[in-house]
Design an enzyme around this catalytic site. Structure first.
Site, PDB file in Angstrom:
ATOM      1  N   ARG A   1       0.855  -8.214-124.634  1.00  0.00           N
ATOM      2  CA  ARG A   1       1.593  -9.425-124.276  1.00  0.00           C
ATOM      3  C   ARG A   1       3.006  -9.477-124.860  1.00  0.00           C
ATOM      4  NH1 ARG A   1      -3.410 -10.105-123.775  1.00  0.00           N
ATOM      5  NH2 ARG A   1      -3.404  -8.915-125.691  1.00  0.00           N
ATOM      6  N   THR A   2       3.127  -9.258-126.157  1.00  0.00           N
ATOM      7  CA  THR A   2       4.425  -9.456-126.797  1.00  0.00           C
ATOM      8  C   THR A   2       5.442  -8.473-126.223  1.00  0.00           C
ATOM      9  OG1 THR A   2       3.193 -10.049-128.767  1.00  0.00           O
ATOM     10  CG2 THR A   2       5.552  -9.736-129.027  1.00  0.00           C
TER      11      THR A   2
ATOM     12  N   LYS B   1       8.969  13.181-137.453  1.00  0.00           N
ATOM     13  CA  LYS B   1       9.554  14.293-138.240  1.00  0.00           C
ATOM     14  C   LYS B   1       9.921  13.849-139.642  1.00  0.00           C
ATOM     15  CE  LYS B   1      12.120  15.410-134.165  1.00  0.00           C
ATOM     16  NZ  LYS B   1      13.523  15.486-133.734  1.00  0.00           N
TER      17      LYS B   1
ATOM     18  N   ARG C   1       7.847  -4.707-133.867  1.00  0.00           N
ATOM     19  CA  ARG C   1       6.491  -4.973-134.378  1.00  0.00           C
ATOM     20  C   ARG C   1       6.127  -3.837-135.332  1.00  0.00           C
ATOM     21  NH1 ARG C   1       1.071  -6.703-131.219  1.00  0.00           N
ATOM     22  NH2 ARG C   1       2.214  -8.665-131.250  1.00  0.00           N
TER      23      ARG C   1
ATOM     24  N   HIS D   1       4.464 -13.997-136.925  1.00  0.00           N
ATOM     25  CA  HIS D   1       4.584 -13.667-135.501  1.00  0.00           C
ATOM     26  C   HIS D   1       5.262 -14.883-134.868  1.00  0.00           C
ATOM     27  CE1 HIS D   1       3.904 -11.958-131.690  1.00  0.00           C
ATOM     28  NE2 HIS D   1       2.598 -11.931-131.633  1.00  0.00           N
TER      29      HIS D   1
HETATM   30  N1   CP Z   1      -0.743 -12.273-128.828  1.00  0.00           N
HETATM   31  C1   CP Z   1      -0.262 -11.048-129.037  1.00  0.00           C
HETATM   32  O1   CP Z   1       0.516 -10.799-129.958  1.00  0.00           O
HETATM   33  O2   CP Z   1      -0.727 -10.106-128.162  1.00  0.00           O
HETATM   34  P1   CP Z   1      -0.327  -8.570-128.196  1.00  0.00           P
HETATM   35  O3   CP Z   1      -0.856  -7.991-129.483  1.00  0.00           O
HETATM   36  O4   CP Z   1      -0.965  -7.960-126.991  1.00  0.00           O
HETATM   37  O5   CP Z   1       1.166  -8.485-128.170  1.00  0.00           O
END
Ligand code: CP
Length: 306
Positions: free
Chosen positions: A53-54, A82, A103, A131
């Site tokens: 999603r993100t 590397k 992320r 998040h």
């Molecule tokens: N909700 C969320 O962060 O989903 P993903 O891990 O798929 O990005």
């Protein structure tokens, strides 16, 4: 000053209201106008951890605003493999783009990148820490469902120990008056003690329980979370709790008619498929709202007014 989005703790209520307003404005724009807003800008994604999603909603958000996207989701295809350091990678890729989305499994990684880079950095999740775009989209979803983000009874349920979305959402909803909170989890997955106090050492106000059925009957929002297998040091501990909290349609018989079930997704076992067909299921609308909120976040980061 560059406009990073690293932690929800960096935002005050006025900031959050600005994001909510901006998302609503973006949603109401004609398609052609939206497509012109970020033309010529490039988003660069660095995903050191899996995401559906993100990652994809940031990409969709950027493209639907007319911008371009590049990046990686498989670190093994980069020079990190590397031995290149995280910061050297950041200092390299910032030359190719206008905004970075990161992320990472390490808490603090996004903050480190933001300090090192001249580009705005958006934290797409750093370990169990933060998040923030998820929190903003959750708030936007609540706003869409109820017309407000205050005066609500909110139950946060499931893995409250490892879920970064829960910590942020709880703290943010506490900024708005009249919200009441029930934290529902197995004993082993309760909110850690250090998160139960504000910066001034005052204990935050919420009820803790392990009775999901009772909590379901009394809330406006039931925010379910996945038991985060990947965060457990001990697999046996995960096996003990993995099926303790499963919401099914039968449990919703006593829910208030307007009650909405939310979940950051992915779900594993904690929401049975028969919940999807009930009017309480709100998690796929939450996904849709995620793209809208991330459009607002990109506009804010790049200083573009719609
Ligand atoms: N909700 C969320 O962060 O989903 P993903 O891990 O798929 O990005």
């Amino acid at each position: 000053m560059k406009r990073d989005l690293i932690s929800i703790n960096d935002l005050d209520r006025a900031d959050i209201e600005r994001y909510l307003h901006l998302a609503a404005v973006v949603e109401g724009l004609p398609r052609e106008h939206r497509l012109s807003l970020l033309r010529g800008f490039i988003l660069l994604e660095m995903f050191f951890e899996p995401s559906t999603r993100t990652k994809l909603s940031f990409e969709a958000a950027m493209r639907r605003l007319g911008g371009d996207v590049m990046g990686f989701a498989d670190v093994s295809s980069t020079s990190v493999k590397k031995g290149e350091t995280f910061l050297d990678t950041v200092k390299t890729v910032e030359n190719y783009a206008d905004v970075l989305v990161i992320r990472h499994s390490q808490e603090g990684a996004a903050r480190l990148a933001a300090q090192a880079s001249r580009l705005p950095v958006l934290n797409a999740g750093d370990g169990t820490n933060q998040h923030p775009s998820q929190t903003l989209l959750d708030l936007y979803t609540i706003q869409r469902f109820f017309g407000r983000v205050e005066g609500l009874r909110i139950c946060l349920a499931g893995d409250l120990k490892y879920s970064r979305t829960v910590f942020s959402l709880l703290k943010t909803l506490m900024m708005f008056p009249g919200n009441e909170f029930v934290l529902c989890s197995p004993e082993a997955l309760r909110v850690p003690d250090y998160l139960k106090y504000d910066e001034d050492g005052h204990r935050l106000s919420f009820v803790e329980t392990d009775d999901l059925a009772a909590a379901v009957a009394h809330c406006d929002v039931l925010y379910m979370t996945r038991i985060q297998r990947e965060r457990f040091g001990d697999v046996l501990e995960y096996e003990r709790v993995k099926d303790v909290f499963v919401l099914d349609a039968a449990m919703l018989r006593h829910a208030r008619p307007h009650m909405k079930v939310m979940h950051p997704l992915p779900r594993v076992r904690e929401i049975a498929l028969d919940v999807d067909a009930t009017p309480h299921a709100g998690y796929f609308e939450q996904v849709a709202n995620g793209m809208t909120m991330r459009q607002a976040i990109l506009l804010e980061a790049l200083g573009v007014s719609p």
